[in-house]
Every structure is written in C-alpha cells, then in structure tokens.
Scaffold this motif. Sequence first.
Motif, short mmCIF file in Angstrom:
data_model
loop_
_atom_site.label_atom_id
_atom_site.label_comp_id
_atom_site.label_asym_id
_atom_site.label_seq_id
_atom_site.Cartn_x
_atom_site.Cartn_y
_atom_site.Cartn_z
N LYS A 93 25.02 63.80 -7.56
CA LYS A 93 25.42 62.25 -7.70
C LYS A 93 26.53 62.36 -8.55
O LYS A 93 27.35 61.67 -8.38
CB LYS A 93 24.19 61.52 -8.44
N PHE A 94 26.26 63.26 -9.67
CA PHE A 94 27.70 63.05 -10.64
C PHE A 94 28.81 64.31 -10.01
O PHE A 94 29.80 63.72 -10.13
CB PHE A 94 27.17 63.62 -11.80
N LYS A 95 28.59 65.33 -9.62
CA LYS A 95 29.67 66.10 -9.06
C LYS A 95 29.81 65.94 -7.50
O LYS A 95 30.77 66.49 -7.04
CB LYS A 95 29.38 67.70 -9.49
N ARG A 96 29.00 65.37 -6.98
CA ARG A 96 28.74 65.11 -5.43
C ARG A 96 29.43 66.54 -4.58
O ARG A 96 30.01 66.20 -3.69
CB ARG A 96 29.88 63.79 -5.21
N MET A 97 28.58 67.14 -4.76
CA MET A 97 28.69 68.38 -4.18
C MET A 97 28.21 68.38 -2.76
O MET A 97 27.09 67.40 -2.71
CB MET A 97 28.05 69.65 -4.81
N PRO A 98 28.38 69.16 -1.65
CA PRO A 98 27.86 68.87 -0.35
C PRO A 98 26.16 69.14 -0.47
O PRO A 98 25.86 69.83 -1.13
CB PRO A 98 28.48 69.77 0.50
N LYS A 99 25.40 68.48 0.49
CA LYS A 99 24.27 68.64 0.53
C LYS A 99 23.68 70.23 0.68
O LYS A 99 24.41 70.90 1.64
CB LYS A 99 23.50 67.80 1.63
N ALA A 100 22.66 70.74 -0.02
CA ALA A 100 22.22 72.06 0.31
C ALA A 100 21.57 72.25 1.47
O ALA A 100 20.92 71.52 1.90
CB ALA A 100 21.25 72.34 -1.08
N SER A 101 21.72 73.56 1.93
CA SER A 101 21.11 73.88 3.35
C SER A 101 19.56 74.15 2.94
O SER A 101 19.06 74.05 1.60
CB SER A 101 21.54 75.31 3.54
N ALA A 102 18.86 74.19 3.78
CA ALA A 102 17.44 74.23 3.51
C ALA A 102 17.03 75.56 2.79
O ALA A 102 16.24 75.58 1.67
CB ALA A 102 16.39 74.55 4.62
N TYR A 103 17.85 76.70 2.91
CA TYR A 103 17.70 77.81 2.22
C TYR A 103 17.91 77.85 0.84
O TYR A 103 17.35 77.98 -0.07
CB TYR A 103 18.37 79.03 2.70
N GLN A 104 19.28 77.05 0.73
CA GLN A 104 19.74 76.83 -0.65
C GLN A 104 18.85 75.84 -1.64
O GLN A 104 18.80 76.11 -2.64
CB GLN A 104 21.14 76.33 -0.54
#
Length: 136
Positions: A70-81
């Motif tokens: 939300k704050f840094k708005r990084m891409p959604k993590a993969s299931a593994y990540q």
Amino acid sequence: MIEEQQNNPLHGLKLKTMITELVDFYGWDVLDAALRLDCFYHNPSIESCHKFLKKTEWASEKVENFYLYKFKRMPKASAYQYELKPRERGFADGVLPKEPLPLTVELVEEMRATAAANYAAKKKRGRVQDYKRSKR
C-alpha cells in the motif's frame, strides 16, 4: 564473496522508521482502520507500536505487508514469494516503489466491504473452501 541483496524496500529499513513513515503519511486513524491492530488505536505512539511489533511477529509482518503493497505499492507477490516473510521477498531488478496509495478511513472501509462481498460471491459459487476443510 559478498552476497547481493534482493530488491526489497524493507532491506535495511528499521521497524521504527517504517512506523514513523506510515504514521506521518496516513495518520493513526487510517492505520487503525486498515490494519486493525490495537497499537494503532489505544493511546498510539511510535514507541508503543514499536515495542508491540518487535514482540509480535504476525503483527509486524502485517505492517510490513501494508508497507510493501500500500505504501510502496510494489507488485503483487507470486504464490511462492507470498509464502516468504515480507523481509525475505524479492522483486525483479528495476522494479521501483511507486507513490503511496492515498487512503482514508472511509476508503479502507469501502475496500473491506468490497472484499467481503467478493469473498461471499466466490464462496456461494463454490470457489472458496472453508478454512477447516482446506486444513485437512
């Protein structure tokens, strides 16, 4: 040989600094609405939140996830990540944080209501298993 550090905005970031950045940008009310942690509601302070989050791993991970997505708005993590703790996740080289997502208490409540409605619709269609059933 020096191990290269993964691309993660949490690397080297102290918990107290993270809390301060979040409070400065969102304020206590929005953090309480979004995260539902008592440390953001009952007599909140940077020190008390820091103390609570240092002792409570699940709450600390919840705040770190909020910071990342939300704050840094990084891409959604993969299931593994997503199975990894937030500080252990990596992002592709060249992926940089974006401007923080502007949130209000009302917007957080709308987002929560929409998510609950979507979950109920999926469950009605049989696309979501009950928690007890999925743990077997």
